[in-house]
Motif scaffolding. Structure first.
Motif, short mmCIF file in Angstrom:
data_model
loop_
_atom_site.label_atom_id
_atom_site.label_comp_id
_atom_site.label_asym_id
_atom_site.label_seq_id
_atom_site.Cartn_x
_atom_site.Cartn_y
_atom_site.Cartn_z
N ILE A 200 0.88 -1.13 0.06
CA ILE A 200 0.02 -0.07 0.19
C ILE A 200 0.91 1.15 0.10
CG2 ILE A 200 -1.65 1.45 1.31
CD1 ILE A 200 -2.83 -1.43 2.24
N ALA A 201 1.84 1.29 0.83
CA ALA A 201 2.93 2.52 0.67
C ALA A 201 3.41 2.68 -0.76
CB ALA A 201 3.92 2.28 1.76
N ALA A 202 3.81 1.47 -1.39
CA ALA A 202 4.28 1.56 -2.83
C ALA A 202 3.28 2.26 -3.73
CB ALA A 202 4.69 0.25 -3.28
N LEU A 203 2.17 2.41 -3.39
CA LEU A 203 1.20 2.89 -4.44
C LEU A 203 1.04 4.33 -3.87
CD1 LEU A 203 -1.96 0.56 -4.19
CD2 LEU A 203 -0.09 0.54 -5.93
N GLY A 204 1.72 4.88 -2.99
CA GLY A 204 1.62 6.21 -2.70
C GLY A 204 0.43 6.69 -1.77
N PRO A 205 0.45 7.96 -1.52
CA PRO A 205 -0.73 8.24 -0.98
C PRO A 205 -2.11 8.55 -1.95
CG PRO A 205 0.76 10.25 -1.09
CD PRO A 205 1.49 9.03 -1.44
N ALA A 206 -3.41 8.26 -1.10
CA ALA A 206 -4.29 8.66 -2.13
C ALA A 206 -4.75 9.99 -2.36
CB ALA A 206 -5.59 7.82 -1.30
N PRO A 207 -4.80 10.31 -3.58
CA PRO A 207 -5.11 11.84 -3.90
C PRO A 207 -6.24 12.43 -3.23
CG PRO A 207 -5.60 10.62 -5.76
CD PRO A 207 -5.04 9.31 -4.76
N ASP A 208 -6.12 13.57 -2.83
CA ASP A 208 -7.43 14.21 -1.97
C ASP A 208 -8.25 15.03 -3.39
OD1 ASP A 208 -9.19 15.37 -0.72
OD2 ASP A 208 -7.78 16.56 0.51
N VAL A 209 -9.20 14.32 -3.72
CA VAL A 209 -9.96 14.77 -4.85
C VAL A 209 -11.10 16.00 -4.44
CG1 VAL A 209 -11.96 14.22 -6.62
CG2 VAL A 209 -10.22 12.57 -5.97
N ALA A 210 -11.21 16.07 -3.07
CA ALA A 210 -11.90 17.13 -2.84
C ALA A 210 -11.19 18.45 -2.69
CB ALA A 210 -12.54 16.92 -1.26
#
Length: 788
Positions: free
Chosen positions: A84-94
């Motif tokens: 999960i860390a390799a995918l990077g942080p989830a983008p903040d669409v809001a």
């Protein structure tokens, strides 16, 4: 009804205990039922201490299982978190960020779902662990409060005369019951026949038992005395082993007496508990007597407590009284339990024993805290550490010997008993430790042959330290600690300590130590192989070899530490934050050490100096003997070691006389008297220099006429030596040859001369006579010679 309810709870705990495991983990339904029942018991607080201890044991087993369950799927969970860390942080669409691709979002959701499923049993185990731990804490708190209340409870005083008659009636009733049992057994046909049929065995056992009880200790003491007088190696170990016969043989005689008494057939319900307790009481008395003979032995080299002989005799007497007091106290307790004596009767019966024990405890403490001999003090007159410890133990024993019986006398019986008898047990334990420590020294002497077993070595000292650590739980049990308290400490120790999200347990620590030791040993083996087999066959100079080996050592230790930390499962991220926070303060405090360390690395890499070089730095001159990461050791020509910080070698001026090669120059000055033929002097000096075997022919030695000195014509011999380490020897040989050749050629070597000239000689005249004194008689004029 209350007892039935408690029995039902205990039955449920025993039948639905933690043995009911499913293949996937603990049975949480069974745990929930037991936890609810335990909460009910603790809320009411009416169960006995025994029931509470049983309940606590069950909860401790469950807690152990939950702790094990917390570590399930730890490797898989760590892998998922890394993915999960390799995918990077989830983008903040809001916040206006662009959404991630559908494939990445689907993969992130899938991984999070897997992580949630794997974390579910771990979270359940953590919650159950906290619940079990809280219940255990409540039970421990409840038991401790009860014990504290009992200690502070004010009970009957043994000084009340009204209780004496009741105690006398109780003892009389017990004696009468024992007598009636013996008479009935004798008068019964079966008992009479049994006695007569076993009479030969009874007689033999009785005689042999009495002989062993009254004579075996004397025999063993004689044998021990003979072994002590022997000066053979290991006699101390064998003497101690043989001295144990003073316990074993009399105890065997006591067992024979017990067996003979049982064979008589006259033992009834009242006498049976007393007969069964005889071996225990006898073993207690024999063990404490033997311990007193060892600690306060008649032989100065055997006694573990340094006292005067007269005080050791008195100490042995009081140790024997303490042994009898312990046995008598246990006899009263057992008699009160079997005969169902009241608390008042037990207090009255035990008080004389307690007073006797208190008096002996006071006297023994007075002996231990007595003024020491001059040999037991340090050079400055202060007491040694062992003597100060004995003084403290003696003073504590004196206070307890007075306070304990006084507390029982005023009615605080439980508190007084909990003070006196644990103090006696503590003294016995300390005596056992001192004997075991001496045994370790004797074994060390037996193995190594070193007679200085008072100093011993590192191994016996460490073994004594381990003995002290092992005695701490025993000491805690003596002073009333529960076994559950010790197991709780061990459970906390096994649980480990948390650093952020990382928990370090003793198993992890042992893994770290084991892996690091293996890596360290492998590094040393690699260094040894290179030093002895590979590097001698290369063309690398000794300084380069030392630098290479040192670099391999540092890298090997660093890599071993990293592998050990990783193997132990320690998260270096949290430690990195701590190291970053402390680096600033450590940098200011250890900047000199860091500077020397970096300078040492530079010295090992650049190698401006090497081991064996002749250097001069900071007013010191000598040979380099060792280069470490912090300092360099120089051996001066006076054979003294000078430790020079590496930063001085890097930032200061260093003269290296042998760097690269050992060729160097020697200068030998000499002066001749004025009027000497200078060309002749130059020729003689040239011949002397050329005759020296250490002087190189190319370039040839040179003689220089330096000038006209105040007292002599000054010359110098300047020659290049093939080994500058011999410069002092060559210089001395040249001076010897100069003195010999100049004497043969009649050339004078002048010494300094000075002529003194007085500029004002009138200042040395005698001053005029003072006014008022009689004038000196006039000098007579010499008669003039007649003129021719």
């Amino acid at each position: 009804m209350r007892r039935l309810a408690l029995l039902a709870v205990l039955l449920a705990l025993l039948t639905g205990g933690p043995a009911a495991w499913a293949q996937d983990g603990p049975d949480y339904e069974a745990w929930a039922r037991i936890a609810e029942q335990a909460e009910t018991v603790t809320e009411r607080g009416r169960a006995s201490d025994e029931a509470m201890e049983a309940l606590r044991g069950q909860l401790a087993d469950w807690r152990e299982q939950f702790l094990t369950a917390e570590g399930r799927n730890s490797d898989r969970i760590a892998t998922l978190r890394s993915q999960i860390a390799a995918l990077g942080p989830a983008p903040d669409v809001a916040a206006g960020a662009a959404p991630e691709s559908e494939d990445v979002a689907a993969r992130r959701t899938e991984l999070n779902d897997q992580l949630a499923r794997l974390r579910a049993p771990v979270i359940a185990a953590e919650e159950a662990y906290l619940r079990a731990d809280g219940l255990i804490r409540e039970i421990d708190s409840l038991i401790r409060e009860r014990r504290t209340d009992r200690l502070l409870e004010l009970g009957p005083t043994p000084l009340d005369p009204r209780l004496w008659g009741e105690a006398g009636k109780a003892i009389a009733g017990t004696v009468s019951a024992l007598y009636d049992e013996a008479i009935r057994s004798w008068q019964s046909p079966t008992g009479h026949v049994k006695f007569l049929s076993n009479l030969p065995i009874i007689a033999v056992s009785l005689v042999l038992g009495l002989v062993l009880i009254f004579r075996s200790r004397i025999w063993m003491r004689r044998l021990v005395r003979r072994m002590r007088d022997a000066t053979r190696r290991g006699s101390g170990v064998w003497r101690l082993v043989v001295s144990l016969g003073q316990i074993v043989l009399p105890l065997g005689g006591l067992l024979l007496l017990v067996k003979a008494t049982e064979l008589t057939g006259m033992i009834g319900p009242h006498a049976s508990p007393l007969i069964d307790g005889l071996p225990v009481w006898g073993a207690t008395v024999l063990l404490v007597w033997w311990l007193g003979d060892e600690v306060f032995s008649r032989a100065d080299d055997v006694a573990t407590v340094p006292l005067e002989p007269a005080r050791r005799i008195e100490a042995r007497v009081h140790v024997g009284i303490l042994a009898l007091g312990l046995a008598a106290h246990d006899l009263v307790v057992k008699l009160g339990g079997s005969e169902r004596y009241s608390d008042e009767v037990l207090t009255v019966l035990d008080f004389p024993v307690l007073v006797l024990v208190g008096v002996s405890l006071f006297r023994l403490g007075l002996i231990l805290s007595s003024r020491p001999a001059p040999a037991e003090s340090d050079e400055d007159g202060s007491l040694s550490y062992a003597r100060r410890l004995l003084w403290f133990i003696g003073r504590a024993a004196m206070v307890i010997g007075v306070v304990g019986p006084a507390m029982v006398a005023v009615g605080y019986g439980q508190a007084g008993l909990a003070l006196v008898y644990p103090a006696v047990g503590s003294l016995i334990l300390l005596g056992v430790l001192s004997v075991l420590q001496r045994l370790i020294f004797d074994v060390y002497y037996l193995v190594t042959g070193e007679r200085d077993h008072e100093q011993g070595g590192l191994i016996p000292v460490l073994a004594g330290f381990v003995l002290i650590l092992a005695a701490l739980p025993v000491m805690a049990l003596i002073w009333g600690a529960r076994t559950a308290d010790l197991t709780e400490i061990w459970a906390r120790f096994r649980e480990g300590y948390s650093f952020g999200e990382t928990r370090v347990s003793p198993g992890d620590f042992l893994t770290f130590v084991l892996v690091f030791v293996i890596g360290y040993m492998a590094t040393r083996l690699l260094q040894g192989g290179l030093r002895n087999s590979v590097l001698p066959k290369t063309t690398i100079d000794p300084g380069g070899q030392t630098a290479l080996l040192s670099g391999i050592g540092y890298v090997g230790i660093f890599v071993s530490a990293l592998i050990a930390i990783t193997s132990a499962g320690i998260d270096l991220t949290a430690l990195g934050y701590v190291a970053g926070a402390l680096s600033v303060g450590i940098g200011f405090g250890l900047q000199n050490i860091v500077s020397n360390f970096v300078s040492g690395i530079i010295l090992l890499i650049e190698r401006p100096i090497s081991k064996g070089d002749w250097i001069a730095v900071g007013g010191q001159m000598g040979y380099v003997r060792d280069i470490s990461v912090r300092s360099t050791r120089i051996e001066t020509f006076d054979r003294t070691d000078v430790i020079v910080p590496n930063s001085d070698l890097i930032s200061g001026t260093v003269t290296n006389y042998t760097r690269g090669n050992t060729i160097g120059r020697v200068i030998a000055p000499v002066g001749v008297a004025y009027g000497t033929d200078t060309k002749k002097v130059e020729r003689i000096l040239q011949e002397i220099a050329a005759a020296q075997p250490m002087v190189l022919a190319n370039p040839p030695p040179n003689v220089v006429f330096r000038g006209f000195g105040a007292d002599s014509l000054d010359f110098e011999i300047r020659a290049i030596l093939r080994d500058v380490n011999w410069s002092l020897k060559v210089h001395s040989d040249i001076n010897h040859d100069i003195a010999r050749r100049f004497a043969e050629e009649g050339i004078e070597i002048p010494f300094a001369q000075r002529d003194v000239w007085l500029r004002n000689p009138e200042a040395l005249r005698v001053p005029a006579e003072p006014v008022g004194e009689a004038p000196a008689p006039a000098e007579e004029k010499p008669e003039e010679e007649p003129k021719a």
